[in-house]
Every structure is written in structure tokens, then in C-alpha cells.
Write an enzyme that holds these catalytic residues in place. Structure first.
Site, short mmCIF file in Angstrom:
data_model
loop_
_atom_site.label_atom_id
_atom_site.label_comp_id
_atom_site.label_asym_id
_atom_site.label_seq_id
_atom_site.Cartn_x
_atom_site.Cartn_y
_atom_site.Cartn_z
N GLY A 112 -11.79 -20.32 61.70
CA GLY A 112 -12.37 -19.62 60.56
C GLY A 112 -13.26 -20.45 59.66
O GLY A 112 -13.20 -20.32 58.45
N THR A 113 -14.08 -21.29 60.28
CA THR A 113 -15.05 -22.02 59.47
C THR A 113 -16.44 -21.89 60.09
O THR A 113 -16.58 -21.92 61.31
CB THR A 113 -14.66 -23.52 59.30
N GLN B 250 -10.35 -26.89 54.61
CA GLN B 250 -11.44 -26.88 53.62
C GLN B 250 -11.09 -25.91 52.51
O GLN B 250 -11.80 -25.81 51.52
CB GLN B 250 -12.74 -26.42 54.28
N HIS C 269 -11.21 -30.19 50.12
CA HIS C 269 -12.00 -29.74 48.98
C HIS C 269 -11.17 -29.46 47.73
O HIS C 269 -11.61 -28.73 46.84
CB HIS C 269 -12.83 -28.50 49.38
N TYR D 9 -13.39 -19.82 38.49
CA TYR D 9 -12.20 -20.34 39.18
C TYR D 9 -10.92 -19.66 38.69
O TYR D 9 -9.97 -19.52 39.47
CB TYR D 9 -12.12 -21.87 39.06
N VAL E 272 -9.28 -24.09 49.39
CA VAL E 272 -8.70 -24.55 48.14
C VAL E 272 -7.47 -23.72 47.79
O VAL E 272 -6.79 -23.99 46.80
CB VAL E 272 -9.75 -24.51 47.00
N ASP E 273 -7.18 -22.71 48.61
CA ASP E 273 -5.95 -21.93 48.37
C ASP E 273 -4.74 -22.71 48.89
O ASP E 273 -4.89 -23.74 49.55
CB ASP E 273 -6.06 -20.53 49.02
N ARG F 227 -10.76 -16.66 40.87
CA ARG F 227 -10.38 -17.04 42.24
C ARG F 227 -8.88 -17.39 42.28
O ARG F 227 -8.18 -17.05 43.21
CB ARG F 227 -11.17 -18.27 42.72
#
Ligand code: NAD
Length: 228
Positions: free
Chosen positions: A169-170, A85, A103, A52, A87-88, A55
Site C-alpha cells: 500500500g505505498t 511510512q 515519518h 494534524y 504516522v498512524d 488527522r
């Protein structure tokens, strides 16, 4: 019009952040079950932190793209709720106002003792030994595979009451988020934007699929929605 926008890793792909579907279940070369589950954390927390941290470094270096900015523009004309969804924090940095992170957020940490204790991380690194105010180790503020998704009930309530659901985009493979598409009213229009055809996820006759890159297609869709 009331619009909900469900976004996934694909909207941030053109900002340089890798998605993970289509990479043989690997995310940046890692097996997700070895870095993104509670079991992974119990087995090897140092590896999880390293994953992480990398990331987070990438997220901090990335910039919002034309798709993120177009969704901000949409707020001038309609009531817009982003449900991501991701996490950014690219929706935030673009300037969107109403954002639910299903998320979690990679820029935050949380206590391993009390999940309500959430902190902003200064910089890219969260280390073993970094502790919450109660003295327990801090972990990334991420909903891992196998963990409950606390914000899902809010998201379900939101999509039940919209005129349009825009899905960007999922791969719609991660539940319960993917199930949001089936929660909308039968009269609700759904527009799906993805570079690849995704499996049929809804019996709703109002689904329009647009194959293409988010940075190209979303500004076009927003232009069309401005006049409605
Ligand atoms: P996913 O990786 O499963 O699917 C990404 C989808 O985006 C694919 O269907 C792909 O065809 C599409 N896509 C790729 N580039 C695109 C583009 N330029 N324009 C439009 N579509 C494009 O992602 P997911 O469905 O969000 O699920 C993955 C999980 O991994 C999520 O839970 C998320 O938390 C996490 N994740 C987050 C990030 C991030 O925060 N940026 C990045 C990778 C993974």
C-alpha cells in the site's frame, strides 16, 4: 525467515484513513505543501495544528484491519520487522512488535527546541501554547516534506539483511523511503501488494506484484508464508 514489511497509507485505507496520492496531490482536501512542510509551520502554525488535530481524531477513531492483524500472525512463524511510512498507530494497536516509523507518529508531539523531547499526546488535540519542558511550542512528531528522515539508515541496514521484503500500500513516490526497495540484496524476494499497478521501481528479477486490497491479499500471503 527474516522478513521486512514496508507499509504505506494503503494498508490503513480500509481502516478508513485516506491516502493522498491519486487525490490530485491533495490530502483530505489540503495541499500538502501548505500543511506538511517546515515552511507551512513557519507561515501558519495554527493551520498545521488544525490539520494534524483532524488527522489525529480520525486515527484515534480508526481500528486496525485484517492486513495489520495478519502481519502480527506472521510473527509467530518468522522474524518480522515492520517499516512504516504511516504516522498512524494501527500496527501498534494490532500488536506488531518491531516497528520503525520513518515519518513519525501522529499520536506524539515534539519540542521545537530539542527534537529529542518527544511526548505522547493525550487525546486528539495539540494546541498553540502547549509547550515542552524547556518552554518551547510543541509541534506534531511528524517528518515533514523537506525534513531529514532520521530512521532511514536503520531501515536500510534492516532491508539489506532480509530474505523477503513485503511492500504494502505505498505509491513508492516519497523518498528516501521509496529507495528502500532498491537496497535489498539481488537474491532477496520482493512481494508488492497494491490496488493499482505502481511504476517499475526495481531491476530485481525477484519482484512479484499482486494487485488487490491489502485486507484480502495480506492474510492470503501470510497463510502461504506460514508453511515456508
Ligand atoms: P500514498 O497515498 O502515496 O499511496 C498509497 C498507495 O496505496 C497507492 O499506491 C494506492 O494505490 C494504494 N492503496 C490504496 N488502497 C489500498 C488498499 N486497500 N490495499 C492496498 N493498496 C492500497 O501513500 P504512501 O506511499 O504511504 O506515501 C504517502 C505519505 O503520506 C507517507 O509518507 C505517509 O506518512 C503519509 N500518510 C500517512 C497516512 C497514515 O498514517 N495512515 C495516511 C495518508 C498519508
Amino acid at each position: 525467515m527474516k522478513i521486512a514489511v514496508l507499509t504505506g497509507a494503503g494498508i490503513s485505507a480500509e481502516s478508513g484513513l485516506q491516502t493522498f496520492r491519486g487525490n490530485n496531490g491533495l490530502w483530505e482536501g489540503y495541499n500538502i505543501y501548505e500543511v506538511a512542510t517546515p515552511e507551512a509551520w513557519n507561515k501558519n502554525p495554527t493551520l498545521v495544528q488544525e490539520f494534524y488535530n483532524m488527522r489525529r481524531k480520525n486515527v484515534l477513531a480508526a481500528k486496525p484491519n485484517a492486513a495489520h492483524f495478519a502481519l502480527v500472525e506472521l510473527e509467530k512463524y518468522h522474524q518480522v520487522q515492520i517499516i512504516t511510512q504511516n504516522v498512524d498507530d494501527l500496527h501498534e494497536r494490532a500488536g506488531s512488535k518491531n516497528i520503525i516509523h520513518l515519518h513519525g507518529k501522529i499520536t506524539q508531539s515534539r519540542s521545537t527546541l530539542d527534537p529529542n523531547l518527544v511526548y505522547d499526546i493525550q487525546g486528539w488535540e495539540l494546541k498553540m501554547g502547549d509547550k515542552c519542558e524547556l518552554g518551547s511550542q510543541l509541534r506534531p512528531h511528524i517528518v515533514w516534506f523537506g525534513e531529514a528522515v532520521p530512521m532511514i539508515d536503520n531501515a536500510i541496514e534492516l532491508v539489506k539483511n532480509v530474505d523477503l521484503l513485503l511492500i504494502i500500500g505505498t505509491s513508492l513516490q516519497v523518498y528516501p523511503a521509496a529507495g528502500l526497495a532498491t537496497e535489498v540484496d539481488t537474491n532477496t524476494k520482493i512481494i508488492v501488494v497494491n490496488t493499482e499497478k505502481i511504476h517499475s521501481f526495481s531491476t530485481n528479477a525477484n519482484v512479484q506484484f499482486i494487485q488487490g486490497n491489502a485486507t484480502v491479499e495480506i492474510p492470503k500471503i501470510v497463510e502461504e508464508l506460514k508453511v515456508l
